[in-house]
Design a protein around this motif. Structure first.
Motif, PDB file in Angstrom:
ATOM      1  N   GLU A  94       0.837  -1.206   0.000  1.00  0.00           N
ATOM      2  CA  GLU A  94       0.000   0.000   0.000  1.00  0.00           C
ATOM      3  C   GLU A  94       0.875   1.261   0.000  1.00  0.00           C
ATOM      4  O   GLU A  94       0.589   2.235  -0.718  1.00  0.00           O
ATOM      5  N   ALA A 129      -6.987   1.827  -0.783  1.00  0.00           N
ATOM      6  CA  ALA A 129      -5.880   0.936  -1.138  1.00  0.00           C
ATOM      7  C   ALA A 129      -5.792  -0.114  -0.046  1.00  0.00           C
ATOM      8  O   ALA A 129      -5.394   0.184   1.089  1.00  0.00           O
ATOM      9  N   PHE A 175      -7.106  -1.581  -5.425  1.00  0.00           N
ATOM     10  CA  PHE A 175      -6.869  -0.144  -5.392  1.00  0.00           C
ATOM     11  C   PHE A 175      -7.992   0.554  -6.151  1.00  0.00           C
ATOM     12  O   PHE A 175      -8.345   0.162  -7.268  1.00  0.00           O
ATOM     13  N   CYS A 207      -4.803  -4.327   0.866  1.00  0.00           N
ATOM     14  CA  CYS A 207      -4.214  -5.609   0.479  1.00  0.00           C
ATOM     15  C   CYS A 207      -4.535  -6.637   1.555  1.00  0.00           C
ATOM     16  O   CYS A 207      -4.684  -6.298   2.739  1.00  0.00           O
ATOM     17  N   LEU A 262       2.413   1.892  -3.484  1.00  0.00           N
ATOM     18  CA  LEU A 262       1.500   2.569  -4.411  1.00  0.00           C
ATOM     19  C   LEU A 262       1.463   4.069  -4.143  1.00  0.00           C
ATOM     20  O   LEU A 262       1.518   4.887  -5.084  1.00  0.00           O
ATOM     21  N   GLN A 263       1.392   4.451  -2.884  1.00  0.00           N
ATOM     22  CA  GLN A 263       1.356   5.872  -2.542  1.00  0.00           C
ATOM     23  C   GLN A 263       2.651   6.570  -2.980  1.00  0.00           C
ATOM     24  O   GLN A 263       2.608   7.686  -3.531  1.00  0.00           O
ATOM     25  N   ILE A 309      -6.251   8.729  -4.317  1.00  0.00           N
ATOM     26  CA  ILE A 309      -6.480   7.371  -3.828  1.00  0.00           C
ATOM     27  C   ILE A 309      -7.786   7.359  -3.029  1.00  0.00           C
ATOM     28  O   ILE A 309      -7.907   8.003  -1.984  1.00  0.00           O
ATOM     29  N   CYS A 315      -4.637  -7.533  -3.799  1.00  0.00           N
ATOM     30  CA  CYS A 315      -4.789  -6.120  -3.457  1.00  0.00           C
ATOM     31  C   CYS A 315      -5.886  -5.509  -4.313  1.00  0.00           C
ATOM     32  O   CYS A 315      -6.120  -5.939  -5.458  1.00  0.00           O
TER      33      CYS A 315
END
Length: 226
Positions: free
Chosen positions: A144, A165, A174, A167, A147-148, A162, A172
């Motif tokens: 997570e 998000a 998103f 998992c 991704l950020q 976002i 996961c």
């Protein structure tokens, strides 16, 4: 009896014997050629073998000629007539066919739009796995954050927001949304994000990915196992 009588009798006897022998000899000579001729006729006559009924029947059956067979097949299966070009049909028939084609195209477009709205089989499977799994805190948190970090450091023309998000153990999910201050955000920005996201190191661990998008939203489902 005198000598003259005896002489006459002897001469007559000899003459009778001679005439008798000559008659029988002539009769036998006439009969032999007839017998020989009859024998020759028998030898010259050819031997005719009787024909069996099956052979005779087979000889009487004459197979059909190839041309005749072709004509029979053509009669049984007449050639299909090609459809008449649209511009050669009467005006009313042209309008009728155009309406049918338009209705068929509308049905195809409706079906395609329905498929776009409904989740695919792969997406449904991943969603079911995501719902059933428990959270692996260490791996889920790292993914997570990755991704950020990607959204903050990537050179995107417009950075989406976002929405969520999350998992679990191997899956996961998103959910991203277009930025509220960018009215021109559309599918081209989502494609740009997807192309750059696939090159990230943390993204390479996913072996199955699905996505659904519109101009303003993008949902990603990924799994590390097949």
């Amino acid at each position: 009896m005198n000598k003259n009588s005896l002489l006459t009798l002897g001469i007559g006897f000899i003459a009778g014997v001679g005439l008798t022998w000559s008659y029988f000899n002539l009769s036998s000579s006439d009969a032999n050629p007839a017998k020989l001729q009859h024998a020759d006729i028998k030898q010259q006559a050819p031997f005719v073998q009787p024909v069996k009924s099956s052979e005779a029947t087979a000889k009487r059956v004459v197979p059909a000629a190839p041309e005749q067979s072709a004509r029979i097949e053509q009669k049984d299966n007449p050639p299909k007539s090609e459809p008449q070009p649209l511009d050669e049909l009467p005006l009313e028939e042209q309008v009728s066919q155009l309406k049918q084609q338009l209705a068929a195209q509308k049905a195809l477009m409706k079906n395609a739009a329905q498929q776009l709205r409904d989740p695919s089989d792969a997406q449904a499977v991943l969603q079911a796995q995501f719902d059933e799994q428990i959270r692996n805190e260490e791996w889920a948190y790292q993914t997570e954050i990755a991704l950020q970090d990607f959204l903050l450091t990537s050179d995107l023309s417009s950075i989406p927001e976002i929405v969520s998000a999350a998992c679990k153990t191997t899956v996961c999910k998103f959910e991203l949304a277009a930025p509220t201050d960018n009215d021109s955000f559309d599918h081209t920005q989502w494609r740009e994000l997807n192309d750059k996201l696939m090159k990230q190191e943390f993204w390479l661990q996913f072996k199955r990915t699905t996505s659904t998008s519109s101009d303003t939203e993008l949902t990603l489902l990924m799994a590390t196992e097949l």
